[in-house]
Design a protein around this motif. Structure first.
Motif, PDB file in Angstrom:
ATOM      1  N   GLN A 225      -5.854  -2.595   9.109  1.00  0.00           N
ATOM      2  CA  GLN A 225      -4.684  -3.668   8.906  1.00  0.00           C
ATOM      3  C   GLN A 225      -5.383  -4.160   7.367  1.00  0.00           C
ATOM      4  OE1 GLN A 225      -5.856  -4.579  11.337  1.00  0.00           O
ATOM      5  NE2 GLN A 225      -4.856  -4.055  13.033  1.00  0.00           N
ATOM      6  N   ARG A 226      -5.879  -5.027   6.752  1.00  0.00           N
ATOM      7  CA  ARG A 226      -6.387  -5.423   5.181  1.00  0.00           C
ATOM      8  C   ARG A 226      -6.254  -4.282   4.099  1.00  0.00           C
ATOM      9  NH1 ARG A 226     -10.540  -8.957   3.325  1.00  0.00           N
ATOM     10  NH2 ARG A 226      -9.937  -9.450   0.538  1.00  0.00           N
ATOM     11  N   VAL A 227      -5.955  -2.997   4.948  1.00  0.00           N
ATOM     12  CA  VAL A 227      -6.126  -2.550   3.924  1.00  0.00           C
ATOM     13  C   VAL A 227      -5.155  -1.672   3.632  1.00  0.00           C
ATOM     14  CG1 VAL A 227      -6.216   1.109   3.434  1.00  0.00           C
ATOM     15  CG2 VAL A 227      -8.502  -0.498   4.269  1.00  0.00           C
ATOM     16  N   PHE A 228      -4.252  -1.707   5.009  1.00  0.00           N
ATOM     17  CA  PHE A 228      -2.295  -1.303   4.956  1.00  0.00           C
ATOM     18  C   PHE A 228      -2.008  -2.359   3.443  1.00  0.00           C
ATOM     19  CE2 PHE A 228       1.963  -1.897   6.262  1.00  0.00           C
ATOM     20  CZ  PHE A 228       2.260  -0.755   6.244  1.00  0.00           C
ATOM     21  N   GLU A 229      -2.113  -3.867   4.329  1.00  0.00           N
ATOM     22  CA  GLU A 229      -1.665  -5.002   3.669  1.00  0.00           C
ATOM     23  C   GLU A 229      -2.534  -5.386   1.785  1.00  0.00           C
ATOM     24  OE1 GLU A 229       1.104  -6.585   4.514  1.00  0.00           O
ATOM     25  OE2 GLU A 229       0.818  -6.131   6.560  1.00  0.00           O
ATOM     26  N   GLU A 230      -3.666  -4.933   2.139  1.00  0.00           N
ATOM     27  CA  GLU A 230      -4.129  -5.076   0.649  1.00  0.00           C
ATOM     28  C   GLU A 230      -5.202  -3.981  -0.206  1.00  0.00           C
ATOM     29  OE1 GLU A 230      -6.116  -9.073   0.574  1.00  0.00           O
ATOM     30  OE2 GLU A 230      -5.063  -9.549   2.242  1.00  0.00           O
ATOM     31  N   PRO A 231      -4.186  -2.910  -0.273  1.00  0.00           N
ATOM     32  CA  PRO A 231      -5.059  -1.841  -0.780  1.00  0.00           C
ATOM     33  C   PRO A 231      -5.611  -2.014  -2.406  1.00  0.00           C
ATOM     34  CG  PRO A 231      -2.862  -1.828  -1.234  1.00  0.00           C
ATOM     35  CD  PRO A 231      -2.676  -2.921  -0.329  1.00  0.00           C
ATOM     36  N   SER A 232      -6.890  -1.620  -1.865  1.00  0.00           N
ATOM     37  CA  SER A 232      -8.326  -2.163  -3.449  1.00  0.00           C
ATOM     38  C   SER A 232      -7.479  -1.844  -4.516  1.00  0.00           C
ATOM     39  CB  SER A 232      -9.192  -2.276  -3.329  1.00  0.00           C
ATOM     40  OG  SER A 232      -9.694  -1.169  -3.158  1.00  0.00           O
ATOM     41  N   SER A 233      -7.150  -0.692  -5.122  1.00  0.00           N
ATOM     42  CA  SER A 233      -6.630   0.271  -5.777  1.00  0.00           C
ATOM     43  C   SER A 233      -5.573   0.929  -6.261  1.00  0.00           C
ATOM     44  CB  SER A 233      -8.278   0.516  -6.628  1.00  0.00           C
ATOM     45  OG  SER A 233      -7.714   1.667  -5.407  1.00  0.00           O
ATOM     46  N   ASP A 234      -4.782   1.017  -6.715  1.00  0.00           N
ATOM     47  CA  ASP A 234      -4.247   2.080  -6.775  1.00  0.00           C
ATOM     48  C   ASP A 234      -4.278   3.186  -6.361  1.00  0.00           C
ATOM     49  OD1 ASP A 234      -1.612   2.487  -8.091  1.00  0.00           O
ATOM     50  OD2 ASP A 234      -2.516   4.556  -9.720  1.00  0.00           O
ATOM     51  N   TYR A 235      -5.479   3.566  -6.578  1.00  0.00           N
ATOM     52  CA  TYR A 235      -5.805   5.108  -5.672  1.00  0.00           C
ATOM     53  C   TYR A 235      -5.761   5.082  -4.560  1.00  0.00           C
ATOM     54  CZ  TYR A 235      -9.079   8.445  -3.610  1.00  0.00           C
ATOM     55  OH  TYR A 235      -9.324   9.351  -3.012  1.00  0.00           O
ATOM     56  N   VAL A 236      -5.930   3.769  -3.223  1.00  0.00           N
ATOM     57  CA  VAL A 236      -5.771   3.468  -1.971  1.00  0.00           C
ATOM     58  C   VAL A 236      -4.561   3.080  -1.719  1.00  0.00           C
ATOM     59  CG1 VAL A 236      -6.156   1.769  -0.347  1.00  0.00           C
ATOM     60  CG2 VAL A 236      -8.213   2.367  -2.365  1.00  0.00           C
ATOM     61  N   ALA A 237      -3.781   2.454  -3.053  1.00  0.00           N
ATOM     62  CA  ALA A 237      -1.908   2.570  -2.036  1.00  0.00           C
ATOM     63  C   ALA A 237      -1.383   3.853  -1.910  1.00  0.00           C
ATOM     64  CB  ALA A 237      -1.694   1.743  -3.246  1.00  0.00           C
ATOM     65  N   ALA A 238      -1.922   4.322  -3.200  1.00  0.00           N
ATOM     66  CA  ALA A 238      -1.205   5.846  -2.902  1.00  0.00           C
ATOM     67  C   ALA A 238      -1.339   7.078  -2.154  1.00  0.00           C
ATOM     68  CB  ALA A 238      -1.357   6.451  -5.207  1.00  0.00           C
ATOM     69  N   PHE A 239      -3.474   7.131  -1.688  1.00  0.00           N
ATOM     70  CA  PHE A 239      -2.972   7.590  -0.296  1.00  0.00           C
ATOM     71  C   PHE A 239      -2.891   7.483   1.163  1.00  0.00           C
ATOM     72  CE2 PHE A 239      -6.242   9.506   2.344  1.00  0.00           C
ATOM     73  CZ  PHE A 239      -6.297  10.737   1.872  1.00  0.00           C
ATOM     74  N   ILE A 240      -2.712   5.953   0.868  1.00  0.00           N
ATOM     75  CA  ILE A 240      -2.106   5.113   2.450  1.00  0.00           C
ATOM     76  C   ILE A 240      -1.143   4.905   2.408  1.00  0.00           C
ATOM     77  CG2 ILE A 240      -4.744   3.873   2.394  1.00  0.00           C
ATOM     78  CD1 ILE A 240      -2.833   1.645   2.459  1.00  0.00           C
ATOM     79  N   GLY A 241      -0.020   6.150   1.720  1.00  0.00           N
ATOM     80  CA  GLY A 241       1.473   5.788   1.986  1.00  0.00           C
ATOM     81  C   GLY A 241       3.069   5.639   1.103  1.00  0.00           C
ATOM     82  N   MET A 242       1.758   4.832  -0.594  1.00  0.00           N
ATOM     83  CA  MET A 242       2.554   3.825  -1.726  1.00  0.00           C
ATOM     84  C   MET A 242       2.920   4.568  -1.815  1.00  0.00           C
ATOM     85  SD  MET A 242       0.779   0.167  -0.931  1.00  0.00           S
ATOM     86  CE  MET A 242       2.767  -0.872  -1.773  1.00  0.00           C
ATOM     87  N   GLY A 243       4.057   6.231  -2.069  1.00  0.00           N
ATOM     88  CA  GLY A 243       3.644   6.956  -3.614  1.00  0.00           C
ATOM     89  C   GLY A 243       4.844   6.542  -4.360  1.00  0.00           C
ATOM     90  N   ASN A 244       5.483   5.180  -3.704  1.00  0.00           N
ATOM     91  CA  ASN A 244       6.818   4.448  -5.386  1.00  0.00           C
ATOM     92  C   ASN A 244       6.051   4.034  -5.890  1.00  0.00           C
ATOM     93  OD1 ASN A 244       8.828   5.980  -4.180  1.00  0.00           O
ATOM     94  ND2 ASN A 244       8.999   4.527  -2.242  1.00  0.00           N
ATOM     95  N   ARG A 245       6.352   4.671  -6.976  1.00  0.00           N
ATOM     96  CA  ARG A 245       5.271   3.980  -8.385  1.00  0.00           C
ATOM     97  C   ARG A 245       5.789   3.664  -9.675  1.00  0.00           C
ATOM     98  NH1 ARG A 245      -0.295   5.684 -11.502  1.00  0.00           N
ATOM     99  NH2 ARG A 245       0.322   4.571 -13.631  1.00  0.00           N
TER     100      ARG A 245
END
Length: 386
Positions: A225-245
């Motif tokens: 839940q923490r990773v999904f809601e609060e990715p700690s870095s741009d790298y994590v966000a991109a890897f868990i599906g936040m592909g739009n930049r």
């Protein structure tokens, strides 16, 4: 057994550092998922835990037992570590029946009482393979073979169960079935486990905590839940599906994209520390398509866009749009947009919108920007501690 502790673990092959002074703690009964792309060090870490790879430095402890200590020259062999291993390729002995495959760890450990007391049969029943005990692996489907491999990994009641991408060779339907079965087994038995995968859906479904790795180090270690809601870095966000930049630049009147469109960052604007450039990340599901700007909900950021391509996906269409020099993906509701998208929307001028609360913002160093009242700060550490 209590905690499993990995401290300053290092492993290199020639000049290539694969695991780089890794620290990791696994609580008793916890299911930890090592998540990351190929080459990030997750499988090498797993093999070091199993004793299949000899690290170059650091320590590994299972409770009060030291399994590996580079300085103390301790290195307990694999067959004495009391670990269960489930491989990607099943790794069943083809000349042995299912019964003998499951029994193999008990025989190696000379656990004769467990053999006599029906441990093999109980393990087979746990994974719905009780009727398969007298068959050979070649007579089983892929899903059945992997369930037998799980039974073999659990039959000796190991201190730690290691899963090396065990679902990647299964088709989508079987993958979901076996994943659910592993989850149910862990809920019932509460064994300690480390599960390696590059699939975020597997990680979110199975993990008590996710250890997201990059270049042999932990990028974030936190609950799903923490990773999904609060990715700690741009790298994590991109890897868990936040592909739009979207890359944003500070102007006198606020933040704008490279094409000049204004973006509302809500309580994350202005950025403490004076950064003039930030990166915004969004999931496809959080971007919304509109034929006119006026159709966007009040309070949203609205961007002019051009449709590049569309694909029918059932209840939604997968749509690619260009926003300035950025290409974004979104899912458009088929009931609302299906007719005109299916008729050929390529090149159409449209608008996309999103709420600032759905966006995640990262500073020039790639670390998350955190809201603090009406101000924000760029996080000092990319690694979660929960």
């Amino acid at each position: 057994m209590s905690q499993i502790r990995v401290h300053q673990l290092s492993k290199s092959y020639g000049s290539n550092t694969i695991v780089d002074e890794l620290d990791l703690t696994i609580d008793e009964g916890e299911f930890v998922v090592l998540l990351g792309p190929s080459g990030c060090g997750k499988t090498t870490t797993l093999r070091c835990l199993a004793g299949l790879e000899r690290p170059d430095g650091g320590t590994i402890s299972f409770g009060d037992r030291v399994m590996y200590d580079a300085a103390g020259r301790a290195d307990v062999p694999t067959h004495k570590r009391n670990v269960g291993m489930i491989f990607q390729s099943y790794a069943l002995w083809p000349h042995m029946k299912v019964r003998d495959n499951i029994a193999y760890p008990l025989k190696v450990r000379r656990q004769r009482e467990a053999l006599r007391s029906g441990a093999v049969e109980r393990a087979a029943e746990m994974v719905d393979c009780g009727a398969l005990l007298d068959r050979y692996p070649s007579q089983l489907s892929g899903g059945q073979q992997q369930r037998v491999a799980v039974a073999r990994g659990l039959v000796s009641e190991p201190d730690l169960v290691l899963f090396d991408e065990p679902l990647s060779n299964l088709d989508a339907r079987l993958r979901d079935q076996v994943r659910t079965q592993i989850h149910q087994l862990h809920q019932r038995l509460r064994f300690s486990a480390v599960f390696v995968t590059h699939d975020q859906s597997e990680a979110f479904a199975l993990g008590d905590r996710l250890a997201i790795m990059k270049d042999g180090k932990l990028e974030q270690f936190a609950t799903p839940q923490r990773v999904f809601e609060e990715p700690s870095s741009d790298y994590v966000a991109a890897f868990i599906g936040m592909g739009n930049r979207l890359d944003l630049v500070r102007h006198a009147d606020g933040w704008r994209t490279g094409s000049g469109a204004a973006i509302d960052l809500g309580d994350r604007s202005p950025v403490r520390g004076g950064a003039d450039e930030v990166t915004l990340r969004l999931r496809s599901a959080d971007l919304h398509l509109h034929r006119a700007a006026a159709d966007a909900p009040a309070g949203s950021s609205v961007l002019p866009a051009t449709v590049v391509t569309t694909e029918f996906g059932g209840r939604h269409h997968d749509v690619l749009v260009d926003v300035g020099d950025a290409r974004l993906s979104l899912q458009a509701d088929t009931r609302e947009h299906g007719a005109w998208l299916s008729a050929g929307a390529e090149g159409a001028e449209v608008f996309v919108s999103f709420r600032s609360s759905d966006a995640r913002v990262f500073g020039p160093d790639g670390r998350a920007v955190e809201a603090l009242g009406s101000q924000v700060t760029i996080s000092g550490s990319p690694v979660g501690t929960l």
